[in-house]
Design a protein around this motif. Structure first.
Motif, mmCIF file in Angstrom:
data_model
loop_
_atom_site.group_PDB
_atom_site.id
_atom_site.type_symbol
_atom_site.label_atom_id
_atom_site.label_comp_id
_atom_site.label_asym_id
_atom_site.label_seq_id
_atom_site.Cartn_x
_atom_site.Cartn_y
_atom_site.Cartn_z
ATOM 1 N N ARG A 40 -9.167 3.111 7.982
ATOM 2 C CA ARG A 40 -9.784 3.222 6.849
ATOM 3 C C ARG A 40 -9.371 4.384 5.703
ATOM 4 O O ARG A 40 -10.078 4.480 4.629
ATOM 5 C CB ARG A 40 -11.273 3.377 7.155
ATOM 6 C CG ARG A 40 -12.014 2.102 7.929
ATOM 7 C CD ARG A 40 -13.580 2.429 8.070
ATOM 8 N NE ARG A 40 -14.298 1.815 7.237
ATOM 9 C CZ ARG A 40 -15.570 1.971 7.282
ATOM 10 N NH1 ARG A 40 -16.378 2.585 8.445
ATOM 11 N NH2 ARG A 40 -16.438 1.703 6.180
ATOM 12 N N ASP A 46 -6.872 -1.211 -0.119
ATOM 13 C CA ASP A 46 -7.565 -1.138 0.831
ATOM 14 C C ASP A 46 -7.107 -1.857 1.948
ATOM 15 O O ASP A 46 -7.502 -3.116 2.201
ATOM 16 C CB ASP A 46 -8.958 -1.209 0.493
ATOM 17 C CG ASP A 46 -10.015 -0.832 1.965
ATOM 18 O OD1 ASP A 46 -9.464 -0.379 2.832
ATOM 19 O OD2 ASP A 46 -11.154 -1.036 1.617
ATOM 20 N N ARG A 105 -6.318 3.906 1.958
ATOM 21 C CA ARG A 105 -6.992 3.275 0.585
ATOM 22 C C ARG A 105 -6.480 4.168 -0.364
ATOM 23 O O ARG A 105 -6.024 5.309 -0.563
ATOM 24 C CB ARG A 105 -8.600 3.898 0.722
ATOM 25 C CG ARG A 105 -9.079 3.107 1.814
ATOM 26 C CD ARG A 105 -10.601 3.559 2.007
ATOM 27 N NE ARG A 105 -11.466 3.188 0.688
ATOM 28 C CZ ARG A 105 -12.269 2.186 0.769
ATOM 29 N NH1 ARG A 105 -12.623 1.346 2.070
ATOM 30 N NH2 ARG A 105 -12.815 1.681 -0.179
ATOM 31 N N GLU A 163 -7.935 4.296 -4.011
ATOM 32 C CA GLU A 163 -8.912 4.598 -5.005
ATOM 33 C C GLU A 163 -8.701 6.175 -5.560
ATOM 34 O O GLU A 163 -8.879 6.216 -6.608
ATOM 35 C CB GLU A 163 -10.230 4.278 -4.625
ATOM 36 C CG GLU A 163 -10.829 2.764 -4.323
ATOM 37 C CD GLU A 163 -10.403 2.264 -2.904
ATOM 38 O OE1 GLU A 163 -11.136 1.407 -2.541
ATOM 39 O OE2 GLU A 163 -9.786 3.215 -2.002
ATOM 40 N N TYR A 221 0.867 -1.171 -0.034
ATOM 41 C CA TYR A 221 -0.034 -0.009 0.024
ATOM 42 C C TYR A 221 0.861 1.273 0.001
ATOM 43 O O TYR A 221 0.720 2.100 -0.651
ATOM 44 C CB TYR A 221 -0.839 0.084 1.230
ATOM 45 C CG TYR A 221 -1.563 1.561 1.598
ATOM 46 C CD1 TYR A 221 -2.516 2.122 0.839
ATOM 47 C CD2 TYR A 221 -0.997 2.159 2.491
ATOM 48 C CE1 TYR A 221 -2.826 3.195 0.950
ATOM 49 C CE2 TYR A 221 -1.345 3.697 2.693
ATOM 50 C CZ TYR A 221 -2.507 3.956 1.816
ATOM 51 O OH TYR A 221 -2.888 5.152 2.087
#
Length: 412
Positions: free
Chosen positions: A334, A271, A337, A339, A248
């Motif tokens: 959270r 994610d 991520r 995206e 990530y």
């Protein structure tokens, strides 16, 4: 046939049926067996250490690896004192690996006061490896905000500018594991190698209480600034490798830092929270979505009291975030991520995609779809002995594929 009966009926099938029914023990064991590839473990030492450790024996798991690390460290000291630096270096590296497992095993204990002392045993063994290795290595301090990040800069012999591999660790791996996961392979191929502890990792967490951050570009840009000023670094041939949760952090950084010529995500992670939320019932996730922190924390606390294993896993995974409460921890996770930023990536990326990925299945392909730059997704299979997260028992094969690709990207 059950997993247990298959294991005992067909012990030669341990690779496919599992060395342990305890998934955490089994995976750690696979990692250590894979470490033997580059001398960071010895197969006989590893297997003999397991003789009396059962599937739920968390105390024995910690003690077994700590005791093995201590014994091998003593052997290393004896070799060093007798004037045998090569033997000493080999043993220090193995001791660092075993102490590294013990560090992660602390969360299975009833008392975690041994965490920092155990980590210091691990780092002492690693530093003694650095002191005695035949490789050229320099301890470095990388400027970062109002402090510095500790690192190790390895380089091949010769006073020339070289391609350089920046190694981004995962959420819990000891720095010695980076030696096996690309570091030694890069040196063999003529790369400089930079390993470092970033926020929330190893010494930055255990000794300085610096937590993870999702915006990893704030970490990598100072690293790149540090490297491009060195006379032994070819600034046009900077590469970056991220293992586990580093899969990530690497693409997150690439979306903002464009001086990296090529990068590897092992595996791709879009994610981070997906690996957490899959263990949380849908009703509880609704509480999280609705911002009902008090109710969520109450219900989570009840669940943790009902399962010691869940409590152990939560302590292990939540520690690097340094947040208070279940709701606040997951709200932070959270944020991890890609995206909304992956389309800004322009750097070519190789993304590993192992069969049986336990934590982020399907996310390697998803990262390739989202990335704005060229991507190469490379599958690894059980038939090759290369399944599971980060191909723990196939690091030579992983090196072969990723460095062949990297050499081509950098025109080496």
């Amino acid at each position: 046939m059950s997993l247990a009966s298959s294991l005992f009926s067909h012990p030669h099938q341990a690779f496919s049926t599992g060395f342990y029914r305890n998934e955490s023990f089994d995976y750690e064991l696979r990692i250590l067996l894979g470490h033997a590839t580059y001398g960071a473990s010895d197969t006989g030492e590893v297997l003999s250490a397991l003789t009396d450790i059962g599937d739920k024996d968390y105390e024995g798991w910690y003690e077994g690896w700590f005791d093995l690390g201590s014994r091998i460290f003593e052997q290393a000291e004896a070799s060093a004192n007798a004037g045998h630096p090569r033997s000493a270096s080999n043993a220090y590296l193995r001791a660092a690996s075993y102490f590294g497992v013990a560090v992660n095993a602390v969360d299975g204990l009833s008392d975690d006061s041994v965490l920092v002392p155990t980590f210091r045993h691990h780092r002492q063994a690693w530093d003694r490896f650095v002191d005695t290795t035949q490789h050229l290595v320099e301890r470095v301090r990388i400027p970062y905000e109002d402090t510095t990040m500790p690192g190790y800069f390895f380089r091949p012999p010769g006073e020339v500018r070289r391609p350089t591999l920046i190694m981004v660790n995962g959420s819990d791996g000891p720095i010695s594991s980076m030696w096996v996961s690309g570091g030694a392979g890069a040196l063999e191929r003529g790369y400089n190698v930079l390993m470092f502890d970033g926020p929330g990792q190893q010494s930055m967490l255990f000794e300085h209480n610096v937590p993870f951050r999702h915006d990893w570009e704030a970490v990598i840009t100072p690293v790149v600034d540090f490297l491009v000023d060195r006379p032994d670094v070819d600034a046009s041939k900077l590469a970056m490798y991220g293992i586990s949760q580093g899969g990530y952090w690497v693409p997150q950084a690439l979306a903002f830092e464009h001086r990296i010529a090529a990068a590897i995500a092992d595996p791709g992670v879009v994610d981070v929270s997906a690996s957490w939320l899959k263990h949380i019932p849908r009703g509880m996730q609704n509480l999280l979505d609705e911002g009902k922190a008090e109710v969520f924390d109450r219900d989570m606390a009840m669940g943790m009291r009902a399962s010691k294993d869940n409590g152990r896993l939560w302590r292990f995974r939540s520690r690097p975030y340094l947040t208070e409460g279940y709701y606040n921890t997951l709200a932070e996770v959270r944020k991890y991520r890609l995206e909304h930023v992956a389309g800004s990536i322009t750097t070519p990326m190789l993304i590993t995609d192992p069969e049986g990925e336990q934590f982020w299945p399907g996310q390697s392909s998803r990262l390739a779809e989202l990335s704005g730059g060229p991507t190469t997704v490379v599958p690894f299979t059980a038939a090759e002995g290369a399944n599971l997260h980060c191909q723990p028992m196939a690091r030579r094969l992983t090196d072969q594929r990723m460095f062949d690709w990297l050499d081509e990207q950098l025109n080496l």
